[in-house]
Design a protein around this motif. Structure first.
Motif, short mmCIF file in Angstrom:
data_model
loop_
_atom_site.label_atom_id
_atom_site.label_comp_id
_atom_site.label_asym_id
_atom_site.label_seq_id
_atom_site.Cartn_x
_atom_site.Cartn_y
_atom_site.Cartn_z
N ALA A 29 0.92 -1.23 0.10
CA ALA A 29 0.21 -0.17 0.11
C ALA A 29 0.70 1.28 -0.02
N ALA A 126 -5.65 3.99 1.92
CA ALA A 126 -5.65 2.66 1.06
C ALA A 126 -6.77 1.56 2.09
N THR A 185 -10.66 3.43 -6.18
CA THR A 185 -10.04 2.99 -7.39
C THR A 185 -9.20 1.83 -6.92
N GLU A 187 -6.20 0.11 -6.95
CA GLU A 187 -4.61 0.10 -7.25
C GLU A 187 -4.04 -1.15 -7.63
N ARG A 251 -7.81 2.41 -3.47
CA ARG A 251 -7.32 3.74 -2.93
C ARG A 251 -8.42 4.68 -3.18
#
Length: 258
Positions: A29, A126, A185, A187, A251
């Motif tokens: 992360a 995250a 979104t 990642e 994220r």
């Protein structure tokens, strides 16, 4: 799963690999320090590892034994811990990282947990998830199918009638879609972790008795060893040792609306 069946010491001895994969996912992360929520903290190894890396950690678990073990293991670190059912998850404020490893497959309905975890990710933060049985619904004949067949055999059927196995399947694409709908979104898109179980029926049985089959082992008492070894033997014979462990990192945007 009865929250009193999960015993921290048994879990700690059998799950070192799962601890390592969780820390690895958290390191991916890419953040260093801040607030971290550890959902399903288990016996506290991950919580402490992240506290040692500079995080202030709010940890929770369904099992009082796990919570007490985490509290003891994390003495002197900036860690708070409480008993909390992830199906009724409530997170105080927002966090730079929200982490949840090896919990989702124990929840029959993950909508609330995912919504609350996504909400609690701070801008730029995250959400790190790992869970088993992330395989597509079209995938048939996995380890759970084998387990149910063993549980339905005459020696075990009546004795385990009131102790069903409750590891649920949550396909990775469905989890990802929920997080996208919540405004995050991806990642690291859903990725299956290479976590093939050991092909030794006695060793595998011990691992399952400490976690996944803890309730059934507790119910069977002195016969637990026979049961878990029988399950492990059948899983090995059927070549269903892949638990379809899945990792996902999502994220939040640097600026979040609402």
């Amino acid at each position: 799963m009865d929250r009193h069946v999960w015993q921290a010491e048994h879990y700690r001895r059998a799950n070192s690999r799962q601890f390592r994969t969780a820390v690895e996912a958290l390191e991916l992360a890419g953040l260093t320090g801040g607030r971290l929520a550890d959902i399903g903290c288990g016996s506290g190894e991950i919580t402490r590892a992240m506290a040692e890396r500079g995080y202030t950690v709010a940890a929770s678990d369904f099992s009082p034994s796990m919570v007490e073990a985490t509290r003891e293991h994390c003495q002197g670190f900036p860690v708070t811990v409480q008993v909390q059912d992830a199906r009724e998850l409530r997170l105080d404020g927002t966090f730079d990282i929200v982490h949840c490893s090896w919990v989702l497959h124990w929840l029959d309905d993950i909508d609330h947990a995912l919504t609350e975890m996504a909400r609690a990710v701070a801008p730029g933060g995250a959400l790190v998830l790992q869970w088993s049985r992330g395989n597509p619904r079209s995938c048939e004949g996995d380890a759970v199918t084998v387990l149910h067949a063993v549980m339905n055999r005459p020696r075990w059927r009546d004795r385990l009638a009131d102790t069903p196995f409750a590891m649920h399947q949550h396909p990775a694409d469905e989890v990802a879609a929920r997080l996208l709908a919540a405004g995050l979104t991806l990642e690291l898109p859903p990725t299956e972790i290479d976590a093939q179980f050991v092909a030794d029926p006695v060793a595998l049985g011990r691992i399952m008795a400490s976690a996944g089959l803890a309730a059934q082992a507790d119910k069977l008492g002195d016969d637990a060893g026979d049961f878990v070894t029988e399950v492990a033997t059948e899983m090995i014979a059927a070549n269903t040792l892949n638990p379809h462990n899945t990792r996902l990192i999502a994220r939040a945007a640097a600026s979040r609306a609402g």
